[in-house]
Design an enzyme around this catalytic site. Sequence first.
Site, PDB file in Angstrom:
ATOM      1  N   GLU A  59      99.539 106.782  21.147  1.00  0.00           N
ATOM      2  CA  GLU A  59      99.260 107.664  22.212  1.00  0.00           C
ATOM      3  C   GLU A  59      97.802 107.711  22.573  1.00  0.00           C
ATOM      4  O   GLU A  59      96.892 107.329  21.753  1.00  0.00           O
ATOM      5  CB  GLU A  59      99.620 109.035  21.526  1.00  0.00           C
ATOM      6  CG  GLU A  59     100.874 109.296  21.281  1.00  0.00           C
ATOM      7  CD  GLU A  59     101.268 110.744  20.823  1.00  0.00           C
ATOM      8  OE1 GLU A  59     102.459 110.978  20.472  1.00  0.00           O
ATOM      9  OE2 GLU A  59     100.574 111.589  21.038  1.00  0.00           O
ATOM     10  N   ASN A 109      95.932 120.986  13.079  1.00  0.00           N
ATOM     11  CA  ASN A 109      96.974 121.299  13.853  1.00  0.00           C
ATOM     12  C   ASN A 109      98.263 120.978  12.792  1.00  0.00           C
ATOM     13  O   ASN A 109      98.520 119.708  12.481  1.00  0.00           O
ATOM     14  CB  ASN A 109      97.080 120.234  14.914  1.00  0.00           C
ATOM     15  CG  ASN A 109      95.864 120.659  15.896  1.00  0.00           C
ATOM     16  OD1 ASN A 109      95.951 121.512  16.516  1.00  0.00           O
ATOM     17  ND2 ASN A 109      94.893 119.501  15.923  1.00  0.00           N
ATOM     18  N   SER A 124      85.354 106.403  15.535  1.00  0.00           N
ATOM     19  CA  SER A 124      85.408 107.408  14.297  1.00  0.00           C
ATOM     20  C   SER A 124      86.151 106.636  13.154  1.00  0.00           C
ATOM     21  O   SER A 124      87.210 105.808  13.256  1.00  0.00           O
ATOM     22  CB  SER A 124      86.473 108.390  14.776  1.00  0.00           C
ATOM     23  OG  SER A 124      86.780 109.090  13.836  1.00  0.00           O
ATOM     24  N   CYS A 165      99.002 104.241  10.656  1.00  0.00           N
ATOM     25  CA  CYS A 165      97.815 104.198  10.337  1.00  0.00           C
ATOM     26  C   CYS A 165      97.813 103.852   8.576  1.00  0.00           C
ATOM     27  O   CYS A 165      98.796 104.523   7.812  1.00  0.00           O
ATOM     28  CB  CYS A 165      96.859 105.195  10.401  1.00  0.00           C
ATOM     29  SG  CYS A 165      95.285 105.158   9.525  1.00  0.00           S
ATOM     30  N   CYS A 178      90.747 109.477  24.506  1.00  0.00           N
ATOM     31  CA  CYS A 178      90.799 109.348  22.860  1.00  0.00           C
ATOM     32  C   CYS A 178      91.837 108.303  22.883  1.00  0.00           C
ATOM     33  O   CYS A 178      92.865 108.059  23.411  1.00  0.00           O
ATOM     34  CB  CYS A 178      91.123 110.480  22.387  1.00  0.00           C
ATOM     35  SG  CYS A 178      91.654 110.371  20.745  1.00  0.00           S
ATOM     36  N   GLY A 211      95.232 105.399  14.163  1.00  0.00           N
ATOM     37  CA  GLY A 211      94.785 104.169  13.442  1.00  0.00           C
ATOM     38  C   GLY A 211      93.273 104.250  12.806  1.00  0.00           C
ATOM     39  O   GLY A 211      92.511 105.410  13.476  1.00  0.00           O
ATOM     40  N   GLU A 212      92.891 103.607  12.153  1.00  0.00           N
ATOM     41  CA  GLU A 212      91.543 103.491  11.436  1.00  0.00           C
ATOM     42  C   GLU A 212      90.889 102.216  12.168  1.00  0.00           C
ATOM     43  O   GLU A 212      91.351 101.029  11.797  1.00  0.00           O
ATOM     44  CB  GLU A 212      91.729 103.334   9.884  1.00  0.00           C
ATOM     45  CG  GLU A 212      90.189 102.683   9.339  1.00  0.00           C
ATOM     46  CD  GLU A 212      88.996 103.541   9.781  1.00  0.00           C
ATOM     47  OE1 GLU A 212      89.062 104.806   9.287  1.00  0.00           O
ATOM     48  OE2 GLU A 212      88.265 103.221  10.359  1.00  0.00           O
ATOM     49  N   CYS A 259      93.486 116.706  18.321  1.00  0.00           N
ATOM     50  CA  CYS A 259      93.599 115.819  17.250  1.00  0.00           C
ATOM     51  C   CYS A 259      94.495 116.091  16.180  1.00  0.00           C
ATOM     52  O   CYS A 259      94.617 117.269  15.665  1.00  0.00           O
ATOM     53  CB  CYS A 259      92.074 115.956  16.749  1.00  0.00           C
ATOM     54  SG  CYS A 259      90.676 115.434  17.775  1.00  0.00           S
ATOM     55  N   CYS A 275      96.845 114.630   8.405  1.00  0.00           N
ATOM     56  CA  CYS A 275      97.090 113.862   9.859  1.00  0.00           C
ATOM     57  C   CYS A 275      98.480 113.336   9.747  1.00  0.00           C
ATOM     58  O   CYS A 275      99.152 112.570   8.942  1.00  0.00           O
ATOM     59  CB  CYS A 275      96.109 112.512   9.680  1.00  0.00           C
ATOM     60  SG  CYS A 275      96.525 111.331  11.086  1.00  0.00           S
ATOM     61  N   CYS A 335      95.406 109.956   5.457  1.00  0.00           N
ATOM     62  CA  CYS A 335      95.021 111.163   5.191  1.00  0.00           C
ATOM     63  C   CYS A 335      96.086 112.307   5.259  1.00  0.00           C
ATOM     64  O   CYS A 335      97.025 112.336   6.011  1.00  0.00           O
ATOM     65  CB  CYS A 335      93.883 111.488   6.169  1.00  0.00           C
ATOM     66  SG  CYS A 335      92.600 110.347   6.429  1.00  0.00           S
ATOM     67  N   HIS A 381      85.447 115.752   5.837  1.00  0.00           N
ATOM     68  CA  HIS A 381      86.516 116.785   5.312  1.00  0.00           C
ATOM     69  C   HIS A 381      86.742 117.123   4.027  1.00  0.00           C
ATOM     70  O   HIS A 381      87.230 118.044   3.411  1.00  0.00           O
ATOM     71  CB  HIS A 381      87.887 115.978   5.293  1.00  0.00           C
ATOM     72  CG  HIS A 381      88.204 115.207   6.643  1.00  0.00           C
ATOM     73  ND1 HIS A 381      88.018 116.033   8.000  1.00  0.00           N
ATOM     74  CD2 HIS A 381      88.617 114.036   7.216  1.00  0.00           C
ATOM     75  CE1 HIS A 381      88.490 115.127   8.787  1.00  0.00           C
ATOM     76  NE2 HIS A 381      88.550 114.052   8.361  1.00  0.00           N
ATOM     77  N   SER A 412      84.822 110.663   9.597  1.00  0.00           N
ATOM     78  CA  SER A 412      85.860 111.836   8.868  1.00  0.00           C
ATOM     79  C   SER A 412      85.413 112.134   7.564  1.00  0.00           C
ATOM     80  O   SER A 412      86.045 111.518   6.536  1.00  0.00           O
ATOM     81  CB  SER A 412      87.364 111.236   8.950  1.00  0.00           C
ATOM     82  OG  SER A 412      87.674 110.806  10.405  1.00  0.00           O
TER      83      SER A 412
HETATM   84  S1  SF4 Z   1      92.980 110.784  10.041  1.00  0.00           S
HETATM   85 FE1  SF4 Z   1      92.631 108.568  10.973  1.00  0.00          FE
HETATM   86  S2  SF4 Z   1      92.338 107.419   9.106  1.00  0.00           S
HETATM   87 FE2  SF4 Z   1      93.209 109.290   8.356  1.00  0.00          FE
HETATM   88  S3  SF4 Z   1      95.322 108.888   8.340  1.00  0.00           S
HETATM   89 FE3  SF4 Z   1      95.123 109.843  10.372  1.00  0.00          FE
HETATM   90  S4  SF4 Z   1      94.649 108.009  12.012  1.00  0.00           S
HETATM   91 FE4  SF4 Z   1      94.335 107.169   9.491  1.00  0.00          FE
END
Ligand code: SF4
Length: 380
Positions: free
Chosen positions: A91, A298, A197, A111, A104, A165-166, A341, A118, A115, A221, A219
């Site tokens: 996306e 979210n 990011s 990923c 974005c 993704g990272e 996000c 996410c 996290c 958190h 990130s």
């Molecule tokens: S926040 Fe970013 S790094 Fe963490 S699982 Fe989601 S996409 Fe991957």
Amino acid sequence: MTANLLDFDLEGLAALCESLGEKRFRATQLFRWIHQRGASDFEQMSDLAKSLRGKLQGAARIEGLPVITQHESADGTIKWLFDVGAGNAVETVFIPEDDRGTLCISSQAGCAVGCRFCSTGHQGFARNLTTGEIIAQLWFAEHFLRKHLGTAERVISNVVMMGMGEPLQNYSALVPALRTMLDDHGYGLSRRRVTVSTSGVVPMMDRLAQECPVALAVSLHAPSDPLREHLVPLNRKYPLAELMQACTRYLAYAPRDFITFEYCMLDGVNDQPEHARALIALVREQGVSCKLNLIPFNPFPASGLTRSPQKQVQAFARLLNEAGIVTTIRKTRGDDIDAACGQLAGDVQDRTRVGDRIAQQRTVMLTPVSGNATAPEGRP
Ligand code: SF4
């Protein structure tokens, strides 16, 4: 298989031109046609010699990603779902604001970091995107938006690598894509307006600082290792002290004099006054120049987490601002199209279902660009 020219930064394109027996400067012309004018057909490139166009027809192609769906929110946010093959989709989200247009972009299908808050992380990892697949998102969006908004001016002024993704776990594909974004013959974005990011891949932060220092968002958190390990499993490999030191090293090369820390506000998990105080202590102790973004969570069913109440978020922000840490509460955008996000995977829980959705939606594929869902048309 011919080479997809979206896979090359200018240097790579120059090498390709040389391999075809052409002068390197031809690459600049070609690069401008592709990225500045959105051309996908060599015949459009009227100032390239016919012989070169002929060679390119045989050796290369300019191929974007098929659009599966496009949704436009009431607030102007636009979300695209792109097909990256084998049942995977990524996306891309455009967020218009008064003084900027931000895109974005995704760097991986799924990923591996996982996290907890996410929805992409809950899908698992499918594969890295290629440079061409990363840049195709910008190529498509920029030229689609110019047509959509009826302007010849640049629409996208900022890019954030904050989609699926990272990005630093796909470093070798990421860097040529960043170079294309920054190149004056490409998208001409300043380093300050391109943000990577990361969840904290420390060695790659150091490489990025050396090789392509753009703005950096981390990130975060959580203010302590046990909590961060729970929320961002990568913390086990690169704990907070190491991450903070990497941030300090990055700042010596960064185009901005601060790192942006992203902090997703989770009700009762990381949003209490003691967490704010621990965060202040962490930043002071490590001496990292930073700004903090508080992000509304979210919710998605598999997470078992809930969004912090607004009062709690404001109280948290107040404590940090009073301590001299510039803290912003991020507004949600595109709520009506699940574009905010952490929702980039939408309602998708696993990759199999992405595949199902692609199969179903191919029959009703939107074609936002006249007659061609995969590539912007050139504007000679
Ligand atoms: S926040 Fe970013 S790094 Fe963490 S699982 Fe989601 S996409 Fe991957």
